[in-house]
Design a protein around this motif. Structure first.
Motif, PDB file in Angstrom:
ATOM      1  N   UNK A  87     -19.569 -40.282 114.384  1.00  0.00           N
ATOM      2  CA  UNK A  87     -19.155 -41.620 113.937  1.00  0.00           C
ATOM      3  C   UNK A  87     -17.819 -41.978 114.584  1.00  0.00           C
ATOM      4  N   UNK A  88     -17.741 -43.156 115.196  1.00  0.00           N
ATOM      5  CA  UNK A  88     -16.573 -43.564 115.998  1.00  0.00           C
ATOM      6  C   UNK A  88     -16.280 -42.470 117.033  1.00  0.00           C
ATOM      7  N   UNK A  89     -15.007 -42.215 117.331  1.00  0.00           N
ATOM      8  CA  UNK A  89     -14.685 -41.142 118.286  1.00  0.00           C
ATOM      9  C   UNK A  89     -14.701 -41.613 119.726  1.00  0.00           C
ATOM     10  N   UNK A  90     -14.613 -40.652 120.666  1.00  0.00           N
ATOM     11  CA  UNK A  90     -14.418 -41.008 122.085  1.00  0.00           C
ATOM     12  C   UNK A  90     -15.549 -41.829 122.710  1.00  0.00           C
ATOM     13  N   UNK A  91     -16.792 -41.581 122.309  1.00  0.00           N
ATOM     14  CA  UNK A  91     -17.906 -42.368 122.894  1.00  0.00           C
ATOM     15  C   UNK A  91     -17.783 -43.834 122.486  1.00  0.00           C
ATOM     16  N   UNK A  92     -17.396 -44.061 121.237  1.00  0.00           N
ATOM     17  CA  UNK A  92     -17.255 -45.447 120.755  1.00  0.00           C
ATOM     18  C   UNK A  92     -16.051 -46.101 121.429  1.00  0.00           C
ATOM     19  N   UNK A  93     -14.943 -45.371 121.528  1.00  0.00           N
ATOM     20  CA  UNK A  93     -13.744 -45.936 122.173  1.00  0.00           C
ATOM     21  C   UNK A  93     -14.042 -46.309 123.624  1.00  0.00           C
ATOM     22  N   UNK A  94     -14.761 -45.439 124.316  1.00  0.00           N
ATOM     23  CA  UNK A  94     -15.090 -45.726 125.721  1.00  0.00           C
ATOM     24  C   UNK A  94     -15.988 -46.957 125.818  1.00  0.00           C
ATOM     25  N   UNK A  95     -16.978 -47.027 124.937  1.00  0.00           N
ATOM     26  CA  UNK A  95     -17.892 -48.174 124.966  1.00  0.00           C
ATOM     27  C   UNK A  95     -17.160 -49.476 124.641  1.00  0.00           C
ATOM     28  N   UNK A  96     -16.219 -49.397 123.717  1.00  0.00           N
ATOM     29  CA  UNK A  96     -15.437 -50.599 123.373  1.00  0.00           C
ATOM     30  C   UNK A  96     -14.662 -51.100 124.596  1.00  0.00           C
ATOM     31  N   UNK A  97     -14.057 -50.176 125.338  1.00  0.00           N
ATOM     32  CA  UNK A  97     -13.287 -50.587 126.532  1.00  0.00           C
ATOM     33  C   UNK A  97     -14.216 -51.206 127.575  1.00  0.00           C
TER      34      UNK A  97
ATOM     35  N   UNK B  13      -9.926 -57.030 123.729  1.00  0.00           N
ATOM     36  CA  UNK B  13     -10.266 -55.902 122.856  1.00  0.00           C
ATOM     37  C   UNK B  13     -11.675 -56.058 122.320  1.00  0.00           C
ATOM     38  N   UNK B  14     -12.256 -54.919 121.958  1.00  0.00           N
ATOM     39  CA  UNK B  14     -13.581 -54.918 121.324  1.00  0.00           C
ATOM     40  C   UNK B  14     -13.596 -53.832 120.260  1.00  0.00           C
ATOM     41  N   UNK B  15     -14.254 -54.135 119.158  1.00  0.00           N
ATOM     42  CA  UNK B  15     -14.313 -53.204 118.028  1.00  0.00           C
ATOM     43  C   UNK B  15     -15.789 -52.978 117.698  1.00  0.00           C
ATOM     44  N   UNK B  16     -16.252 -51.760 117.860  1.00  0.00           N
ATOM     45  CA  UNK B  16     -17.655 -51.429 117.593  1.00  0.00           C
ATOM     46  C   UNK B  16     -17.903 -51.386 116.095  1.00  0.00           C
ATOM     47  N   UNK B  17     -18.973 -52.014 115.669  1.00  0.00           N
ATOM     48  CA  UNK B  17     -19.317 -52.048 114.244  1.00  0.00           C
ATOM     49  C   UNK B  17     -20.806 -51.733 114.051  1.00  0.00           C
TER      50      UNK B  17
ATOM     51  N   UNK C 286     -19.463 -47.914 113.915  1.00  0.00           N
ATOM     52  CA  UNK C 286     -20.517 -47.714 114.925  1.00  0.00           C
ATOM     53  C   UNK C 286     -20.716 -46.214 115.164  1.00  0.00           C
ATOM     54  N   UNK C 287     -21.971 -45.802 115.293  1.00  0.00           N
ATOM     55  CA  UNK C 287     -22.281 -44.393 115.555  1.00  0.00           C
ATOM     56  C   UNK C 287     -22.079 -44.038 117.028  1.00  0.00           C
TER      57      UNK C 287
END
Ligand code: PLP
Length: 382
Positions: free
Chosen positions: A33-43, A53-57, A243-244
């Motif tokens: 849940x969240x973490x580096x994969x989500x941060x990378x996808x947001x960028x 900016x983008x925030x995965x939900x 976001x997962x």
């Protein structure tokens, strides 16, 4: 011949060898849940959409809800939107306790008519006494942006936030007076859905909020995790809108192919448009095609209009062609919104669209032979 409305198996077959290792990485890391994969996808998506900016939900619906929450919109507030959209747009407004107020659509693009918005606000409050207009929620329906320059100008004049519902339109471009802008990069926030049938579809639910306001992005990322900052300290009440990592991993792979898929859909749309020319079938208008933008439409749906829609639908269904009606009943006519006090006839363009539209298969893997079969079958029914 069978032609499905969408064939995700064909897309997966082409990407399986890239997607499986990306999922394996998440499994090996056991960080779900969240973490580096989500941060990378947001960028990656912030860059793709042209937002800071983008925030995965957790879904497109939650992207809308959390945008409203971040803007402190709630009871006593009015949010102006289209009566001709997927339920989630209007459901989100109700879910935060605000009141949805509708304006009719432009019958050519199916998007909010900026002139109707202007007229509503010029005569405010009218029958909405006691409500404060706080935001406009234009929807970029079927994959084409609403006419954002005049919407932004009216919003500015009345000090309203603008929440773009871009669930069907990621990557769609709008020729703004200040240059080409992608869906979600124009308003206060942009909301996206990764429901599997979207052009960028996950392996389950997922969504994203984009914004040019980094302070708002920080608030959104706290709200998606119960308003928590630091851990176990809460200045706001948020929710679980996270976001997962598996979704982010899959979506990061797919994002690399997105513009190619959009182009494939546009090519199929052009083929249909040429094939239906001169018939009674009304094909979609690309409002920004002559403006020089590269992605004037991403055709999440290819929508035709026909006067005898139900007969055409019955005939092509019999011919095993996937099709659907987006949407058969306008939001102001839904039972759950009866309390808003609207009546049939209030939004004639939206209501007429609901009677006449039909979605045909347009996914990029569709072959020309399949398209010709669809065209032939539609024309037979007419
Ligand atoms: C216009 C629109 N808004 C909002 C949503 C909600 O997205 P989700 O299904 O991811 O909650 C959708 C998609 O289903 C949509 O098409």
């Amino acid at each position: 011949m069978q032609v499905p409305l969408l064939d995700l198996k064909a897309q997966y077959a082409a990407l399986r060898d890239e997607i499986r290792p990306a999922i394996d990485e998440v499994c090996d890391a056991q960080y779900f849940i969240l973490g580096p994969k989500v941060t990378a996808f947001e960028a990656e998506t912030a860059a793709y959409c042209g937002s800071k900016a983008a925030v995965g939900v957790s879904s497109g619906s939650d992207a809308l809800i959390i945008s409203l929450m971040a803007l402190d919109i709630g009871p006593g507030d009015a949010v102006i939107t289209s009566p001709y959209t997927f339920f989630a747009t209007v459901g989100a407004i109700s879910r935060v306790g605000a009141t949805p107020v509708f304006v009719d659509i432009d019958p050519v693009t199916y998007n909010m008519d900026p002139a109707a918005l202007e007229a509503l606000l010029a005569n405010w409050p009218g029958r909405f006494a006691g409500l404060t207009p706080r935001a406009v929620m234009p929807v970029h329906l079927y994959g084409q942006c609403a006419d954002m320059d005049p919407i932004m100008a009216v919003a500015k004049q009345h000090e309203l936030a603008v929440i773009e519902d871009g669930a069907q339109a990621i990557g769609s471009e709008y020729p703004s007076a200040d240059g080409t802008r992608r869906a979600g990069s124009i308003g206060t926030t942009g909301c996206f859905s990764f429901f599997p049938s979207k052009n960028l579809g996950g392996f389950g639910d997922g969504g994203l909020v984009t914004t040019q306001d980094e302070e708002l992005a920080e608030k959104l990322s706290q709200l998606r995790n119960h308003g928590m900052n630091p851990r176990y300290y809460h200045k706001m009440v948020g929710g679980n809108f996270r976001l997962d990592a598996i979704q982010a991993a899959v979506l990061s792979v797919k994002l690399r192919y997105l513009d190619e898929w959009h182009a494939g859909r546009r090519k199929n749309a052009a083929h249909y448009t040429a094939a239906f020319e001169g018939s009674e079938v009304q094909t979609p208008t690309m409002a920004y095609a002559d403006s020089g933008v590269e992605q004037p439409h991403i055709f999440n749906q290819f929508i035709i209009r026909v006067p005898n829609r139900d007969a055409v639908k019955a005939h092509i269904t019999e011919k095993e062609i996937g099709n659907d009606i987006y949407y058969p009943l306008c939001l102001h006519m839904q039972e759950c919104f009866a309390g808003l006090g609207y009546e049939e006839g209030d939004f004639p363009h939206a209501e007429q669209a609901a009677r006449e539209v039909l979605a045909l298969p347009v996914y990029p893997e569709l072959t020309e032979e399949m398209q010709n079969y669809v065209v032939k079958s539609v024309l037979e029914a007419i």
